[in-house]
Design an enzyme around this catalytic site. Structure first.
Site, PDB file in Angstrom:
ATOM      1  N   CYS A 131       7.478  -0.638  42.360  1.00  0.00           N
ATOM      2  CA  CYS A 131       6.238  -0.785  42.412  1.00  0.00           C
ATOM      3  C   CYS A 131       5.819  -1.703  41.061  1.00  0.00           C
ATOM      4  CB  CYS A 131       5.674   0.363  42.266  1.00  0.00           C
ATOM      5  SG  CYS A 131       5.631   1.725  43.734  1.00  0.00           S
TER       6      CYS A 131
HETATM    7  C1  BEZ Z   1       9.885   2.569  43.282  1.00  0.00           C
HETATM    8  O1  BEZ Z   1       8.908   1.573  43.375  1.00  0.00           O
HETATM    9  O2  BEZ Z   1      10.592   1.889  42.561  1.00  0.00           O
HETATM   10  C2  BEZ Z   1      10.027   3.528  44.032  1.00  0.00           C
HETATM   11  C3  BEZ Z   1       8.914   4.438  44.579  1.00  0.00           C
HETATM   12  C4  BEZ Z   1       9.246   5.347  45.574  1.00  0.00           C
HETATM   13  C5  BEZ Z   1      10.369   5.612  45.943  1.00  0.00           C
HETATM   14  C6  BEZ Z   1      11.453   4.628  45.651  1.00  0.00           C
HETATM   15  C7  BEZ Z   1      11.128   3.617  44.683  1.00  0.00           C
END
Ligand code: BEZ
Length: 211
Positions: free
Chosen positions: A45
């Site tokens: 994210c």
């Molecule tokens: C991420 O943004 O890295 C992420 C968020 C939720 C699950 C897996 C990765």
């Protein structure tokens, strides 16, 4: 409620990292790229919000603005923005909706049924100035989105709104396009496509991208 292409994008009131908004008023006469991400302080994210910020100028040039959302609070969003700036070198300038009670995420069907948690996945809604949903893309949490692709989709939507064409696989702005099969009147075709067209099949006609 399940949203589809051509649904009216539901209005909502929400707090964001830039203060409260009423969605339809905030959208104004612009296109909106409304995208969800699972959680704040997560690696993928973080890279996505930075990638979105780097393209805000390109989206603005097309009359579009970004709106992000996750199920975290305004306080978390604001603290995370500092981490994004520190690690990615850019600070997102668009609002991030805080949705701790999942009201907006539920309204936009951004939380998959039977999921092991109640986090939003990576949904993208392309919303036009008439508040119509024009395209929807959904990725799982584990796959970061390609924000150049969002720009490409917007280019296609805006082009095909004006011209009787559609964009083929892997099209990019400036590439040849296809003439919609419903257009068969030779006079109108000559008027619309003065550079001419190639007929590969009666239903497969290629023309330079109209300007
Ligand atoms: C991420 O943004 O890295 C992420 C968020 C939720 C699950 C897996 C990765």
């Amino acid at each position: 409620m399940s949203l589809h292409i051509n649904s009216t994008a539901p209005d909502f009131a929400a707090d964001t990292s830039l203060g409260p908004i009423q969605f339809h008023d905030w959208a104004g006469k612009d296109w909106v790229i409304f995208f969800s991400h699972p959680r704040d302080f997560t690696p993928v994210c973080t890279t996505e919000l930075a990638a979105a910020e780097r393209l805000t100028g390109a989206f603005a040039a097309r009359g579009a603005k970004m709106l992000a959302i996750s199920v975290d609070s305004v306080d978390d969003h604001c603290r995370w923005l500092g981490d994004i700036e520190e690690t990615q070198g850019v600070r997102p300038s668009f609002p991030i909706v805080a949705d701790p009670d999942r009201a907006v995420s539920t309204l936009y069907d951004m939380i998959p049924p039977n999921a092991p948690n109640t986090f939003t996945v990576r949904s993208v809604f392309f919303i036009d100035p008439n508040r119509q949903v024009r395209a929807i893309i959904t990725y799982p949490a584990s796959t970061g989105r390609n924000f150049d692709e969002l720009l490409r989709v917007l280019d296609s939507l805006q082009l095909t709104d004006v011209h009787k064409v559609a964009t083929p696989a892997n099209w990019r702005h400036g590439d040849d396009v296809v003439i919609v099969p419903a257009l068969t009147d030779p006079d109108e075709m000559a008027r619309r496509f003065p550079k001419g067209w190639k007929v590969l099949k009666p239903w497969l006609r290629i023309t330079p991208q109209p300007v």
